[in-house]
Motif scaffolding. Structure first.
Motif, PDB file in Angstrom:
ATOM      1  N   VAL A   1      48.084  71.306  45.473  1.00  0.00           N
ATOM      2  CA  VAL A   1      47.980  70.232  46.217  1.00  0.00           C
ATOM      3  C   VAL A   1      49.224  70.168  47.228  1.00  0.00           C
ATOM      4  O   VAL A   1      49.094  69.853  48.409  1.00  0.00           O
ATOM      5  CB  VAL A   1      47.947  68.808  45.591  1.00  0.00           C
TER       6      VAL A   1
ATOM      7  N   SER B   1      41.615  61.879  43.079  1.00  0.00           N
ATOM      8  CA  SER B   1      42.910  61.689  42.491  1.00  0.00           C
ATOM      9  C   SER B   1      43.348  63.029  42.096  1.00  0.00           C
ATOM     10  O   SER B   1      42.526  64.084  41.776  1.00  0.00           O
ATOM     11  CB  SER B   1      42.963  60.974  41.367  1.00  0.00           C
ATOM     12  N   VAL B   2      44.756  63.126  41.929  1.00  0.00           N
ATOM     13  CA  VAL B   2      45.248  64.583  41.428  1.00  0.00           C
ATOM     14  C   VAL B   2      44.585  64.853  40.029  1.00  0.00           C
ATOM     15  O   VAL B   2      44.312  65.800  39.561  1.00  0.00           O
ATOM     16  CB  VAL B   2      46.736  64.572  41.454  1.00  0.00           C
TER      17      VAL B   2
ATOM     18  N   LYS C   1      48.367  62.946  50.919  1.00  0.00           N
ATOM     19  CA  LYS C   1      48.297  62.454  49.777  1.00  0.00           C
ATOM     20  C   LYS C   1      48.677  60.924  50.046  1.00  0.00           C
ATOM     21  O   LYS C   1      49.942  60.827  50.747  1.00  0.00           O
ATOM     22  CB  LYS C   1      49.218  63.380  48.901  1.00  0.00           C
TER      23      LYS C   1
ATOM     24  N   GLN D   1      49.038  70.089  40.690  1.00  0.00           N
ATOM     25  CA  GLN D   1      49.869  69.534  41.678  1.00  0.00           C
ATOM     26  C   GLN D   1      50.533  70.597  42.743  1.00  0.00           C
ATOM     27  O   GLN D   1      50.629  70.081  43.900  1.00  0.00           O
ATOM     28  CB  GLN D   1      50.977  68.825  40.897  1.00  0.00           C
TER      29      GLN D   1
ATOM     30  N   VAL E   1      44.028  62.429  47.051  1.00  0.00           N
ATOM     31  CA  VAL E   1      44.269  63.355  47.960  1.00  0.00           C
ATOM     32  C   VAL E   1      43.057  63.183  48.958  1.00  0.00           C
ATOM     33  O   VAL E   1      41.761  63.120  48.256  1.00  0.00           O
ATOM     34  CB  VAL E   1      44.338  64.677  47.205  1.00  0.00           C
TER      35      VAL E   1
END
Length: 115
Positions: free
Chosen positions: A60, A41-42, A71, A57, A80
């Protein structure tokens, strides 16, 4: 045009620029490594770095724009995953450049040997 065996993998100049610009940053390279090992996960990614959640973020987003990660949303989290296909395409391009330069060095060596 990138060619691997009989398979053709098109990479245009814009794609090449996005991929290598994204990989030029150490944090983004690390995110790619982590997400190739497994989806994250972020929030999990952000916990690994000494920077804000928003900064992670943004990293990403750059990687996603280059096709290096994908994503998806699951509930309230965004997950991700690394995209090995894009890395293979970049590797194919680098392999072709290596062949070009090896050929040039071999021709130069042959020229110098003849003299």
């Amino acid at each position: 045009m990138v060619v691997r065996g009989s398979e053709r993998l098109a990479l245009d100049d814009d794609e090449i620029d996005r991929i290598f610009r994204a990989l030029a940053d150490a944090t983004r390279r690390d995110i790619v490594r982590r997400t190739l090992r497994g989806e994250a996960s972020v929030t999990q990614l952000a916990a690994a770095y000494d920077m804000s959640f928003a900064a992670v973020q943004k990293h990403v987003a750059v990687l996603e724009g280059a096709g290096l990660v994908t994503k998806h949303r699951q509930g309230r989290e965004r997950f991700v995953r690394g995209n090995p296909d894009t890395l293979r395409r970049a590797q194919t391009l680098l392999d072709q450049y290596e062949q070009i330069w090896r050929g040039r060095v071999d021709r130069l060596d042959a020229l110098l040997t003849d003299e």
